[in-house]
Design a protein around this motif. Structure first.
Motif, mmCIF file in Angstrom:
data_model
loop_
_atom_site.group_PDB
_atom_site.id
_atom_site.type_symbol
_atom_site.label_atom_id
_atom_site.label_comp_id
_atom_site.label_asym_id
_atom_site.label_seq_id
_atom_site.Cartn_x
_atom_site.Cartn_y
_atom_site.Cartn_z
ATOM 1 N N VAL A 1 0.846 -1.180 0.000
ATOM 2 C CA VAL A 1 0.000 0.000 0.000
ATOM 3 C C VAL A 1 0.887 1.237 0.000
ATOM 4 O O VAL A 1 2.057 1.185 0.378
ATOM 5 C CB VAL A 1 -0.931 0.049 1.231
ATOM 6 N N ARG A 2 0.308 2.333 -0.422
ATOM 7 C CA ARG A 2 0.961 3.637 -0.343
ATOM 8 C C ARG A 2 0.157 4.484 0.628
ATOM 9 O O ARG A 2 -1.030 4.755 0.393
ATOM 10 C CB ARG A 2 1.006 4.291 -1.721
ATOM 11 N N VAL A 3 0.774 4.858 1.731
ATOM 12 C CA VAL A 3 0.102 5.681 2.732
ATOM 13 C C VAL A 3 0.445 7.143 2.473
ATOM 14 O O VAL A 3 1.614 7.530 2.489
ATOM 15 C CB VAL A 3 0.502 5.269 4.161
ATOM 16 N N LEU A 4 -0.572 7.935 2.232
ATOM 17 C CA LEU A 4 -0.433 9.364 1.996
ATOM 18 C C LEU A 4 -0.806 10.070 3.290
ATOM 19 O O LEU A 4 -1.939 9.956 3.765
ATOM 20 C CB LEU A 4 -1.352 9.807 0.861
ATOM 21 N N GLU A 5 0.139 10.798 3.866
ATOM 22 C CA GLU A 5 -0.097 11.474 5.139
ATOM 23 C C GLU A 5 -0.510 12.928 4.899
ATOM 24 O O GLU A 5 0.219 13.680 4.271
ATOM 25 C CB GLU A 5 1.164 11.452 5.986
ATOM 26 N N ASP A 6 -1.670 13.290 5.402
ATOM 27 C CA ASP A 6 -2.117 14.679 5.397
ATOM 28 C C ASP A 6 -2.440 15.005 6.852
ATOM 29 O O ASP A 6 -3.589 14.946 7.289
ATOM 30 C CB ASP A 6 -3.340 14.852 4.505
ATOM 31 N N CYS A 7 -1.403 15.302 7.609
ATOM 32 C CA CYS A 7 -1.519 15.454 9.063
ATOM 33 C C CYS A 7 -0.980 16.829 9.456
ATOM 34 O O CYS A 7 0.202 17.098 9.266
ATOM 35 C CB CYS A 7 -0.738 14.349 9.777
ATOM 36 N N LEU A 8 -1.840 17.646 10.004
ATOM 37 C CA LEU A 8 -1.496 19.029 10.320
ATOM 38 C C LEU A 8 -1.623 19.251 11.819
ATOM 39 O O LEU A 8 -2.687 19.011 12.409
ATOM 40 C CB LEU A 8 -2.423 19.980 9.573
ATOM 41 N N ASN A 9 -0.558 19.726 12.433
ATOM 42 C CA ASN A 9 -0.597 20.015 13.861
ATOM 43 C C ASN A 9 -1.704 21.024 14.168
ATOM 44 O O ASN A 9 -1.821 22.053 13.501
ATOM 45 C CB ASN A 9 0.740 20.585 14.333
ATOM 46 N N GLY A 10 -2.521 20.715 15.167
ATOM 47 C CA GLY A 10 -3.586 21.615 15.585
ATOM 48 C C GLY A 10 -4.879 21.488 14.811
ATOM 49 O O GLY A 10 -5.827 22.227 15.096
ATOM 50 N N ARG A 11 -4.961 20.588 13.855
ATOM 51 C CA ARG A 11 -6.181 20.468 13.046
ATOM 52 C C ARG A 11 -7.365 20.021 13.913
ATOM 53 O O ARG A 11 -7.294 19.085 14.676
ATOM 54 C CB ARG A 11 -5.955 19.500 11.890
ATOM 55 N N ARG A 12 -8.480 20.724 13.760
ATOM 56 C CA ARG A 12 -9.739 20.344 14.387
ATOM 57 C C ARG A 12 -10.592 19.530 13.410
ATOM 58 O O ARG A 12 -10.215 19.365 12.261
ATOM 59 C CB ARG A 12 -10.546 21.595 14.780
ATOM 60 N N THR A 13 -11.760 19.082 13.865
ATOM 61 C CA THR A 13 -12.674 18.456 12.918
ATOM 62 C C THR A 13 -13.236 19.535 11.982
ATOM 63 O O THR A 13 -12.958 19.517 10.782
ATOM 64 C CB THR A 13 -13.810 17.703 13.636
ATOM 65 N N VAL A 14 -13.988 20.480 12.529
ATOM 66 C CA VAL A 14 -14.638 21.473 11.664
ATOM 67 C C VAL A 14 -14.517 22.901 12.183
ATOM 68 O O VAL A 14 -15.204 23.807 11.681
ATOM 69 C CB VAL A 14 -16.140 21.141 11.469
ATOM 70 N N TRP A 15 -13.638 23.132 13.159
ATOM 71 C CA TRP A 15 -13.543 24.462 13.758
ATOM 72 C C TRP A 15 -12.219 25.134 13.433
ATOM 73 O O TRP A 15 -11.221 24.478 13.170
ATOM 74 C CB TRP A 15 -13.728 24.377 15.276
ATOM 75 N N ASP A 16 -12.232 26.461 13.494
ATOM 76 C CA ASP A 16 -11.036 27.254 13.260
ATOM 77 C C ASP A 16 -10.238 27.415 14.547
ATOM 78 O O ASP A 16 -10.796 27.426 15.647
ATOM 79 C CB ASP A 16 -11.412 28.653 12.738
ATOM 80 N N ASP A 17 -8.936 27.543 14.402
ATOM 81 C CA ASP A 17 -8.064 27.939 15.494
ATOM 82 C C ASP A 17 -8.009 29.466 15.480
ATOM 83 O O ASP A 17 -7.687 30.056 14.443
ATOM 84 C CB ASP A 17 -6.674 27.337 15.258
ATOM 85 N N PRO A 18 -8.312 30.131 16.597
ATOM 86 C CA PRO A 18 -8.298 31.590 16.574
ATOM 87 C C PRO A 18 -6.911 32.194 16.413
ATOM 88 O O PRO A 18 -6.790 33.395 16.137
ATOM 89 C CB PRO A 18 -8.901 31.963 17.936
#
Length: 215
Positions: free
Chosen positions: A44-61
């Motif tokens: 398999v090829r694992v594609l990582e899209d991992c962002l520090n601080g990511r929420r489900t659907v909310w913004d970081d102020p």
């Protein structure tokens, strides 16, 4: 070769607790999962899209781009064809600037699932299977991130059960990471090196039945 997208935050990005350093690919759980599956004869090829601080659907102020719903459909379009999308988000929903609970995060997960299924992929490409992971519960936050996650151990209560119900409602796959590992004893939030290894091996077992067995 089958393609898996891991859509997540710092728990999968591989941040080393109390530092700003990152584990190498073969040490992070997505890499451990890929290498374990390959050793079992399932490349398999694992594609990582991992962002520090990511929420489900909310913004970081304080930091832009941490809303997990924004641009998700385009990420699916970019990486297609995909066989599986693995979502592990929710921990950052419980940062101290938010008053969310497990139900709120589960609703966020449902929005992400909907975005994946309605992404504008090219005709004939498959709509990927979706596997939602409930991150391990936050322990008492320690170290530099303690103010950011103050109260998180209280707000995240019931997250796995809420995700399980949401996944049943949405007819997608679910796994509770808390059955494999706790969060780090160092900072109470992230994963230590041995926890990445344990999770990656466990995820190979979870993911294997969801993929085409090949020739």
């Amino acid at each position: 070769m089958q393609n898996i997208l891991v859509y997540s935050d710092s728990l999968s990005w591989g941040i080393i607790p109390t530092t700003r350093r990152r584990l190498s690919f073969d040490q992070r759980w997505p890499g451990v999962m890929e290498l374990t599956l390959a050793s079992l004869g399932l490349p398999v090829r694992v594609l990582e899209d991992c962002l520090n601080g990511r929420r489900t659907v909310w913004d970081d102020p304080f930091k832009p781009g941490r809303n997990g719903l924004s641009g998700l459909a385009q990420r699916i379009e970019i990486h297609s064809p995909l066989d599986l999308v693995v979502i592990m988000l929710g921990t950052n929903d419980f940062q101290s600037m938010h008053e969310h609970n497990a139900w709120h995060s589960a609703q966020g997960i449902l929005a992400l699932v909907s975005a994946i299924r309605s992404a504008p992929i090219e005709p004939g490409m498959p709509v990927p299977e979706i596997l939602v992971l409930a991150p391990p519960p936050i322990q008492t936050p320690r170290g530099p991130i303690a103010p950011k996650f103050a109260g998180g151990e209280r707000k995240c209560l019931g997250l796995a059960d809420a995700y399980r119900q949401a996944c049943a409602d949405a007819a997608c796959h679910f796994f509770d990471v808390g059955t494999v590992t706790r969060s780090s004893a160092v900072d109470g939030v992230h994963l230590d090196l041995d926890q990445h290894a344990a999770l990656g091996r466990a995820m190979a077992d979870v993911v294997r039945p969801l993929l085409n067995p090949g020739p």
